[in-house]
Design an enzyme around this catalytic site. Structure first.
Site, PDB file in Angstrom:
ATOM      1  N   ARG A  93      31.480  49.612 131.945  1.00 30.75           N
ATOM      2  CA  ARG A  93      31.018  48.223 132.100  1.00 30.75           C
ATOM      3  C   ARG A  93      31.762  47.662 133.308  1.00 30.75           C
ATOM      4  O   ARG A  93      32.996  47.592 133.316  1.00 30.75           O
ATOM      5  CB  ARG A  93      31.317  47.398 130.852  1.00 30.75           C
ATOM      6  CG  ARG A  93      31.138  45.909 131.099  1.00 30.75           C
ATOM      7  CD  ARG A  93      31.169  45.069 129.853  1.00 30.75           C
ATOM      8  NE  ARG A  93      29.920  45.216 129.114  1.00 30.75           N
ATOM      9  CZ  ARG A  93      29.514  44.376 128.169  1.00 30.75           C
ATOM     10  NH1 ARG A  93      30.255  43.327 127.836  1.00 30.75           N
ATOM     11  NH2 ARG A  93      28.374  44.575 127.542  1.00 30.75           N
ATOM     12  N   HIS A  99      21.494  45.957 132.065  1.00 33.06           N
ATOM     13  CA  HIS A  99      22.170  46.152 130.768  1.00 33.06           C
ATOM     14  C   HIS A  99      21.265  47.016 129.882  1.00 33.06           C
ATOM     15  O   HIS A  99      20.727  46.550 128.867  1.00 33.06           O
ATOM     16  CB  HIS A  99      22.449  44.792 130.123  1.00 33.06           C
ATOM     17  CG  HIS A  99      23.415  44.843 128.973  1.00 33.06           C
ATOM     18  ND1 HIS A  99      24.089  45.987 128.592  1.00 33.06           N
ATOM     19  CD2 HIS A  99      23.831  43.867 128.101  1.00 33.06           C
ATOM     20  CE1 HIS A  99      24.868  45.716 127.555  1.00 33.06           C
ATOM     21  NE2 HIS A  99      24.727  44.448 127.242  1.00 33.06           N
ATOM     22  N   GLN A 137      21.574  47.392 125.872  1.00 33.37           N
ATOM     23  CA  GLN A 137      21.093  46.263 125.073  1.00 33.37           C
ATOM     24  C   GLN A 137      19.595  46.390 124.807  1.00 33.37           C
ATOM     25  O   GLN A 137      19.108  46.044 123.730  1.00 33.37           O
ATOM     26  CB  GLN A 137      21.386  44.938 125.792  1.00 33.37           C
ATOM     27  CG  GLN A 137      20.996  43.724 124.996  1.00 33.37           C
ATOM     28  CD  GLN A 137      21.859  43.530 123.755  1.00 33.37           C
ATOM     29  OE1 GLN A 137      23.070  43.581 123.833  1.00 33.37           O
ATOM     30  NE2 GLN A 137      21.229  43.329 122.606  1.00 33.37           N
ATOM     31  N   ASP A 143      19.311  34.418 127.371  1.00 32.00           N
ATOM     32  CA  ASP A 143      20.683  34.895 127.604  1.00 32.00           C
ATOM     33  C   ASP A 143      21.456  33.719 128.212  1.00 32.00           C
ATOM     34  O   ASP A 143      20.858  32.698 128.594  1.00 32.00           O
ATOM     35  CB  ASP A 143      20.629  36.092 128.577  1.00 32.00           C
ATOM     36  CG  ASP A 143      21.975  36.783 128.765  1.00 32.00           C
ATOM     37  OD1 ASP A 143      22.916  36.520 127.991  1.00 32.00           O
ATOM     38  OD2 ASP A 143      22.083  37.601 129.714  1.00 32.00           O
ATOM     39  N   CYS A 203      21.013  38.627 123.421  1.00 33.52           N
ATOM     40  CA  CYS A 203      21.946  39.762 123.393  1.00 33.52           C
ATOM     41  C   CYS A 203      23.317  39.370 122.866  1.00 33.52           C
ATOM     42  O   CYS A 203      24.077  40.234 122.435  1.00 33.52           O
ATOM     43  CB  CYS A 203      22.050  40.393 124.776  1.00 33.52           C
ATOM     44  SG  CYS A 203      22.762  39.309 126.039  1.00 33.52           S
ATOM     45  N   ARG A 234      22.929  47.785 118.208  1.00 33.74           N
ATOM     46  CA  ARG A 234      23.685  48.399 119.312  1.00 33.74           C
ATOM     47  C   ARG A 234      24.341  49.698 118.823  1.00 33.74           C
ATOM     48  O   ARG A 234      24.369  50.703 119.533  1.00 33.74           O
ATOM     49  CB  ARG A 234      24.761  47.432 119.837  1.00 33.74           C
ATOM     50  CG  ARG A 234      24.218  46.170 120.510  1.00 33.74           C
ATOM     51  CD  ARG A 234      23.503  46.463 121.806  1.00 33.74           C
ATOM     52  NE  ARG A 234      24.359  47.173 122.755  1.00 33.74           N
ATOM     53  CZ  ARG A 234      25.274  46.606 123.554  1.00 33.74           C
ATOM     54  NH1 ARG A 234      25.426  45.292 123.547  1.00 33.74           N
ATOM     55  NH2 ARG A 234      26.001  47.331 124.382  1.00 33.74           N
TER      56      ARG A 234
HETATM   57  N1  NVA Z   1      24.091  38.399 131.184  1.00 34.79           N
HETATM   58  C1  NVA Z   1      25.292  38.478 130.388  1.00 34.79           C
HETATM   59  C2  NVA Z   1      25.137  39.479 129.286  1.00 34.79           C
HETATM   60  C3  NVA Z   1      26.331  39.618 128.391  1.00 34.79           C
HETATM   61  C4  NVA Z   1      26.172  40.672 127.344  1.00 34.79           C
HETATM   62  C5  NVA Z   1      26.469  38.830 131.278  1.00 34.79           C
HETATM   63  O1  NVA Z   1      26.314  39.683 132.153  1.00 34.79           O
HETATM   64  O2  NVA Z   1      27.533  38.241 131.111  1.00 34.79           O
HETATM   65  N1   CP Z   2      25.561  41.946 124.158  1.00 37.85           N
HETATM   66  C1   CP Z   2      26.703  42.489 124.601  1.00 37.85           C
HETATM   67  O1   CP Z   2      26.720  43.408 125.435  1.00 37.85           O
HETATM   68  O2   CP Z   2      27.837  41.983 124.018  1.00 37.85           O
HETATM   69  P1   CP Z   2      29.343  42.230 124.437  1.00 37.85           P
HETATM   70  O3   CP Z   2      29.545  41.579 125.784  1.00 37.85           O
HETATM   71  O4   CP Z   2      30.141  41.587 123.347  1.00 37.85           O
HETATM   72  O5   CP Z   2      29.602  43.713 124.523  1.00 37.85           O
END
Ligand code: NVA
Ligand code: CP
Length: 300
Positions: free
Chosen positions: A102, A129, A132, A217, A257, A285
Site C-alpha cells: 500500500r 484499489h 476493495q 468514498d 469502502c 475483504r
Molecule cells: N480513497 C481512499 C480509500 C481508502 C480505503 C483513500 O485513498 O484514502
Molecule cells: N477500505 C480500506 O482499504 O480500508 P483500510 O484503509 O482500513 O485498509
C-alpha cells in the site's frame, strides 16, 4: 509470474471464478473448516499509508491459510530511508512467498513487481484499489446475483476507488455512472481506454436514476489531507442521503469502502439503512483476498 496491480490483471472469467471462490471460502470459514494451502508461507505487507481493514484482512487470511504475514512500515525499514525499490524488491521477495504493498505512487508497485521473484498485490495506490473491488463485487453477487448488465453509480471523487470501478465495469460488464464536481473527474485516459459504458455527470440526482448500486468514498483521500477544507466546499452537493438513494432503483444497494465520514460523503442514516451493505463489504475483504492469495499461489 502473476501479479495483481489492477483488476485488469485478471480476465473476466478469472475474476468471476475468484468471486465464486471467495463465497466458498467464506462458507468454509464460517463452518469452521480448517484449510491451510499456504502452510509455512509468508506474506510481506509494505504499508506506506494507514490501514485497518487491509492489514487485518491480509494478516488474518494468511494465518487462516496456515501461513503468516510480516508488517513492514517505512518508519522501521530501509525502504523508508531511501533504499531503492528495485533492491528492496529483490531482497524481500527472496525471503517471502508473496508481497502486498500500500503506497502513494502507483509506479512504485510496478517497479517492485518488475524486480520481485514472487507475486505482488496492490493494496491501494493513489491510482487504484483493486482489492476493495474484489470485496465489493463479491458483496453484490451475494446480495443480488450477477452484476453484468446492471447500473452502478459512483458519487464523489474520481479517485483510486473510482478508477478501480471503471476497471470492474470493463471486466464484469456493468454500466457505470460517475457523478463528480467539475475538476474532480476520474483520469481521462482511464475512462477513454474502458470498453464499458461510462457516463460522467456533474449532478448526483441525474446520475443515480435507474441505478442498482450507489457507491461513494471520502472526499479527501490519504495524502490529500491539506485539501480537506477546499474539498468540503467543492463536494457539498455530493452527499449520499436518503433522498438521493430514493431516486435510485427500489432495490439499490449502498456501498462504501470505509472509513466513512458521516455527515460528509454519506449521511449517518444511509450508513445504517437496510440497503447499506458496508459491513458485509468490509468483512468480504478477508474472503475475497484469501481467494486472491490462493489464485496467485496456484498460478505463479
Ligand atoms: N480513497 C481512499 C480509500 C481508502 C480505503 C483513500 O485513498 O484514502
Ligand atoms: N477500505 C480500506 O482499504 O480500508 P483500510 O484503509 O482500513 O485498509
Amino acid at each position: 509470474m502473476r501479479h495483481f496491480l489492477t483488476l485488469k490483471d485478471l480476465s473476466t472469467s478469472e475474476l468471476n471464478q475468484l468471486i465464486d471462490r471467495a463465497i466458498e471460502l467464506k462458507r468454509m470459514h464460517k463452518a469452521g473448516e480448517v484449510y491451510e494451502p499456504l502452510k509455512n508461507q509468508v506474506l510481506a505487507m509494505i504499508f506506506d499509508k494507514s490501514s485497518t481493514r487491509t492489514r487485518v484482512s491480509f494478516e488474518s487470511g494468511m494465518v487462516q491459510f496456515g501461513g503468516g504475514a510480516i508488517f513492514l512500515s517505512p518508519n522501521d525499514t530501509q525502504l523508508g530511508r531511501g533504499e531503492p525499490v528495485e533492491d528492496s524488491a529483490r531482497v524481500i521477495s527472496s525471503m517471502v512467498d508473496m508481497v502486498m504493498i500500500r503506497t502513494f505512487d502507483h509506479n512504485m508497485v510496478e517497479r517492485f513487481a518488475d524486480y520481485s521473484s514472487v507475486p505482488v498485490i496492490n493494496a491501494l495506490t493513489d491510482d487504484y484499489h483493486p482489492c476493495q473491488l474484489l470485496a465489493d463485487m463479491q458483496t453484490y453477487v451475494e446480495q443480488r446475483g450477477s452484476i453484468e448488465g446492471k447500473t452502478v453509480t459512483w458519487i464523489g471523487d474520481g479517485n483510486n476507488m473510482c478508477h478501480s470501478y471503471i476497471n470492474a465495469a470493463d471486466r464484469l460488464g456493468f454500466n457505470l455512472n460517475i457523478a463528480t464536481p467539475e475538476g474532480y473527474e476520474p483520469r481521462a485516459d482511464i475512462v477513454a481506454e474502458a470498453d464499458a459504458q461510462i457516463t460522467l455527470f456533474n449532478n448526483p440526482e441525474d446520475a443515480v436514476k435507474n441505478s442498482d448500486l450507489i457507491v461513494t468514498d471520502v472526499w479527501a483521500s490519504m495524502g490529500q489531507e491539506e485539501e480537506q477544507k477546499k474539498r468540503e466546499v467543492a463536494f457539498a452537493d455530493f452527499q449520499v442521503t436518503r433522498a438521493l438513494m430514493a431516486k435510485a432503483n427500489d432495490d439499490a444497494l449502498f456501498m462504501h469502502c470505509l472509513p466513512a465520514h458521516r455527515g460528509e460523503e454519506v449521511s449517518a442514516e444511509v450508513m445504517d439503512d437496510s440497503d447499506s451493505v458496508v459491513w458485509q463489504e468490509a468483512e468480504n475483504r478477508l474472503h475475497a483476498q484469501k481467494a486472491l492469495i490462493e489464485f496467485l499461489h496456484t498460478n505463479s
